[in-house]
Design a protein around this motif. Structure first.
Motif, PDB file in Angstrom:
ATOM      1  N   ILE A 152       0.812  -1.220   0.000  1.00 63.65           N
ATOM      2  CA  ILE A 152       0.000   0.000   0.000  1.00 63.65           C
ATOM      3  C   ILE A 152       0.850   1.277   0.000  1.00 63.65           C
ATOM      4  CG2 ILE A 152      -0.306   0.149   2.523  1.00 63.65           C
ATOM      5  CD1 ILE A 152      -3.261   0.909   1.930  1.00 63.65           C
ATOM      6  N   SER A 153       2.093   1.194   0.503  1.00 57.95           N
ATOM      7  CA  SER A 153       2.923   2.399   0.515  1.00 57.95           C
ATOM      8  C   SER A 153       3.784   2.541  -0.742  1.00 57.95           C
ATOM      9  CB  SER A 153       3.824   2.409   1.764  1.00 57.95           C
ATOM     10  OG  SER A 153       4.697   1.312   1.751  1.00 57.95           O
ATOM     11  N   VAL A 157      -9.143   6.002   2.907  1.00 58.61           N
ATOM     12  CA  VAL A 157      -8.361   4.832   2.483  1.00 58.61           C
ATOM     13  C   VAL A 157      -8.391   3.771   3.589  1.00 58.61           C
ATOM     14  CG1 VAL A 157      -6.034   4.022   1.893  1.00 58.61           C
ATOM     15  CG2 VAL A 157      -6.900   6.142   0.888  1.00 58.61           C
ATOM     16  N   VAL A 162      -9.644  -0.062   3.184  1.00 54.21           N
ATOM     17  CA  VAL A 162      -8.800  -1.200   3.556  1.00 54.21           C
ATOM     18  C   VAL A 162      -9.491  -2.069   4.617  1.00 54.21           C
ATOM     19  CG1 VAL A 162      -6.633  -1.838   4.701  1.00 54.21           C
ATOM     20  CG2 VAL A 162      -6.635  -0.096   2.902  1.00 54.21           C
ATOM     21  N   LEU A 193      -1.554  -4.145  -3.006  1.00 56.39           N
ATOM     22  CA  LEU A 193      -2.577  -3.101  -3.172  1.00 56.39           C
ATOM     23  C   LEU A 193      -1.898  -1.878  -3.799  1.00 56.39           C
ATOM     24  CD1 LEU A 193      -5.121  -1.974  -0.418  1.00 56.39           C
ATOM     25  CD2 LEU A 193      -4.680  -0.806  -2.547  1.00 56.39           C
ATOM     26  N   LYS A 194      -2.336  -1.522  -4.964  1.00 57.10           N
ATOM     27  CA  LYS A 194      -1.678  -0.427  -5.687  1.00 57.10           C
ATOM     28  C   LYS A 194      -2.504   0.845  -5.620  1.00 57.10           C
ATOM     29  CE  LYS A 194       0.839  -3.476  -8.801  1.00 57.10           C
ATOM     30  NZ  LYS A 194       2.213  -3.206  -8.362  1.00 57.10           N
ATOM     31  N   ILE A 195      -1.911   1.858  -4.975  1.00 53.60           N
ATOM     32  CA  ILE A 195      -2.539   3.180  -4.932  1.00 53.60           C
ATOM     33  C   ILE A 195      -1.816   4.071  -5.934  1.00 53.60           C
ATOM     34  CG2 ILE A 195      -2.971   5.220  -3.519  1.00 53.60           C
ATOM     35  CD1 ILE A 195      -3.326   3.502  -1.127  1.00 53.60           C
ATOM     36  N   GLU A 225       0.827  -3.003   6.538  1.00 49.87           N
ATOM     37  CA  GLU A 225       0.809  -3.171   5.094  1.00 49.87           C
ATOM     38  C   GLU A 225       1.141  -4.580   4.623  1.00 49.87           C
ATOM     39  OE1 GLU A 225       3.342  -0.674   2.794  1.00 49.87           O
ATOM     40  OE2 GLU A 225       4.866  -0.547   4.335  1.00 49.87           O
TER      41      GLU A 225
END
Lengths: 99, 554
Positions: free
Chosen positions: B406-407, B511, B515, B448-450, B442
């Motif tokens: 996620i980061s 977000v 999640v 998970l692609k932001i 995470e």
């Protein structure tokens, strides 16, 4: 009814350095608080034309809205705030060097 | 890696000489800004919010250690000691002064690099799979073809004044890591009955009107590539809309005329373009392929790697996320994260660039790649070297174990730098990364692609993010629209907009709610966010994001 004129400053980017500059009564400054505040629409239009003619010094001159607090211009839109202060991701850039 | 011929070197020297003279004329006042602007844009020089910005092409994301060191030198000498890697696998310098740019371009030319066609209505830097030449799932290395396309498109006389910019991406793998379906032309290397060819996808693109590309030719013989691409660009150059810049991209042309009509027109034009290619292009391709011969992979004991995995949990975590299988079982692909929690995605300091160059030289057969996800790749590393590489990266703040998590956020420069932006992107990415790092969640959340863009031009690819975030100016306040379920792979999909936007302060909580909803809904730990979303659709996420709407509806 025409919209009431709000205070403006003339701002642009410096041709050589590319950084943000503001018009003063007799030149340019990199500090918004030193900019000349224009409260008369005809005067503002004239000052913008004068700035736009300085093609070997400035690029993309335009009138930016400001508010006046304690006699000094401050931004009214966040875009102008970033232009005045520099990137917000971390403190760097020409604005930091000016402080 | 491709080495410049005498022709390339002479061409670049002449272009740089011309631009130096153009800059001198601009500074002297002989050229007005209106006259100078198209000239500087042809050489990758923008004027952004706070300064000039020089965008340097990194063709198909491939660098050597010498090139990376030169990028570091330039960052230190003429910029503020760092560079920003972009979603087109390029590097941007955010602070050059106009008078220095000709010297910067000459410095780049010393290592066979340039900034040509990184802007303007031309064919831009051709992007490729960042694992090209190393991936275990690859049919062929796409980079020789990408280099052929670079040579064909650079200064192509017919394609210098097109309706808009034109972007091409190529992958040699069935698992699309090059976002080919969101490009003006996407090229997928394919095999049919033992013969190699290309699937050609046309009319994809993000921006104001996102479109997933359509297949115009499902198997183009290898030798027909350049004449066929020339036919596509030529047809669009003729019928593309020049009356409205927002309708000028080929995606709109394909949408308005239909893929069947475009195919017919291209085939018609192809009859003509085919005649003009005598086969020299294929000879050139064979020569170029020689430059991309795989390195002679060393043989060594992989025991140091296995031991380190068992001994050091932090190394294991890094290896689990940042190391990808290589086509040679004893080698690995290392992805170096430029997404340290709280840092600016894609930024690398000169010291970091030099370290990466040294590691590539010492352990990585002198090969470096930049990914469109704004990370750096060492494509060929023997597994025995991984512990040493990890230690060196850690010392320079480059060992963040978060690839695909996620980061590992794509973020465009946004309003912190970009003159076109309507809101900031980078601080949103910083806040999300920091928030999830603080909770150490995470790795549990998984893939998970932001992707975040600071305006509708979508440089941050938000449409194809699992979670996409688009920053807008709503009545003088930054406002962020969220989309879910976007996908940049071979299953490309534009995300679904969840509803009204959020203020900057509300984005991280939003977000987190997304999640949390995923964690509640997933069938097990192996079901990734995107798979859960595909199974459940938007409804449960929407309910979590807008509970008041649900109440009102009941």
């Amino acid at each position: 009814m025409p919209k009431a004129f709000t205070p403006k400053v003339v701002t642009a980017n410096h041709l050589l350095a590319g950084d943000v500059i503001y018009q003063t009564a007799d030149g340019w400054t990199r500090k918004l608080e030193e900019a000349e505040v224009l409260t008369d629409e005809a005067d503002a239009d004239l000052r913008l034309i004068e700035a736009s003619q300085q093609v070997d010094e400035v690029v993309g001159a335009y009138l930016a809205d400001v508010a006046v607090e304690d006699g000094k211009p401050v931004p009214t839109h966040f875009r102008e705030e970033f232009r005045a202060k520099g990137p917000s991701n971390y403190a760097h850039g020409k604005q930091v060097e000016l402080q | 890696m491709y080495s410049y011929s005498e022709f390339d070197t002479a061409f670049l020297a002449e272009r740089n000489r011309q631009f130096r003279a153009q800059v001198e004329r601009r500074i002297s006042g002989a050229l007005t800004e209106d006259e100078f602007k198209p000239l500087r844009l042809m050489n990758g020089l923008y004027l952004q919010l706070h300064a000039y910005m020089l965008r340097v092409a990194i063709p198909y994301g491939t660098l050597s250690s010498a090139k990376m060191r030169k990028l570091a030198d330039i960052a230190e000498r003429w910029d503020k000691g760092y560079g920003h890697f972009t979603t087109r696998q390029n590097i941007q310098y955010n602070w050059p002064e106009l008078k220095d740019v000709p010297d910067m371009l000459d410095a780049l030319a010393e290592v066979g690099m340039h900034a040509i066609q990184t802007s303007g209505n031309t064919i831009r830097n051709v992007t490729a799979d960042h694992f090209a030449g190393a991936a275990a799932d690859e049919i062929a290395d796409p980079r020789p073809v990408a280099e052929l396309l670079r040579q064909w498109s650079t200064d192509h006389p017919e394609f210098q004044f097109m309706p808009r910019k034109f972007k091409i991406a190529i992958t040699g793998s069935p698992n699309d890591r090059a976002v080919t379906k969101a490009h003006d032309i996407g090229i997928r290397m394919v095999e049919h009955d033992g013969a190699r060819g290309y699937e050609i996808i046309v009319g994809g693109g993000l921006g104001r009107t996102p479109m997933i590309g359509k297949v115009i030719n499902d198997f183009l013989p290898e030798a027909d590539l350049l004449p066929y691409l020339e036919a596509i660009v030529s047809v669009w150059n003729q019928i593309g809309r020049r009356d409205n810049k927002y309708k000028a991209r080929i995606k709109i042309t394909v949408h308005e005329h239909g893929i069947d009509e475009i195919r017919r027109l291209v085939e018609e034009r192809f009859v003509e373009t085919r005649k003009t290619f005598s086969g020299v292009d294929q000879q050139m391709l064979r020569e170029i392929e020689g430059h991309f011969a795989p390195p002679a992979f060393v043989e060594a004991d992989t025991a140091p790697y296995t031991r380190a995995l068992e001994t050091y949990p932090a190394f294991r975590a890094w290896s689990d996320t940042n190391v990808t299988p290589h086509r040679d079982a004893d080698h690995a692909i290392v992805t170096i994260s430029l997404k340290k929690h709280g840092a600016t995605p894609g930024d690398a300091s000169a010291a970091q660039m030099r370290l990466i160059a040294n590691l590539a030289e010492t352990y990585g057969y002198d090969e470096i790649r930049i990914s469109h996800e704004q990370n750096v790749i060492l494509p060929h590393v023997h597994k025995a070297s991984l512990p040493s590489i990890y230690s060196a990266l850690k010392a320079e703040g480059l060992a963040t174990a978060n690839i695909g998590l996620i980061s590992d956020i794509i973020a465009c420069p946004g309003m912190d730098y970009c003159a076109l932006a309507t809101a900031r992107s980078i601080p949103i990415a910083q806040e999300i990364a920091t928030a999830f790092d603080d909770l150490k969640r995470e790795h549990d959340i998984g893939q998970l692609k932001i992707k975040i863009s600071g305006c509708i031009n979508a440089c941050g690819h938000h449409h194809v993010g699992h979670i996409g975030i688009l920053g807008l100016d709503r009545a003088g306040v930054e406002n962020y629209q969220i989309t879910l379920g976007g996908d940049h792979t071979e299953q490309a999909k534009v995300g679904d907009r969840v509803g009204p936007g959020f203020s900057a302060d509300e984005v991280v909580p939003a977000v987190e709610r997304i999640v949390d909803t995923y964690l509640e809904l997933r069938s097990d730990e192996d079901e990734a966010f995107i798979d859960t979303y595909r199974r459940t659709g938007l409804t449960p996420f929407k309910a979590a994001l807008y509970p008041e709407t649900k109440v009102a509806a009941e």
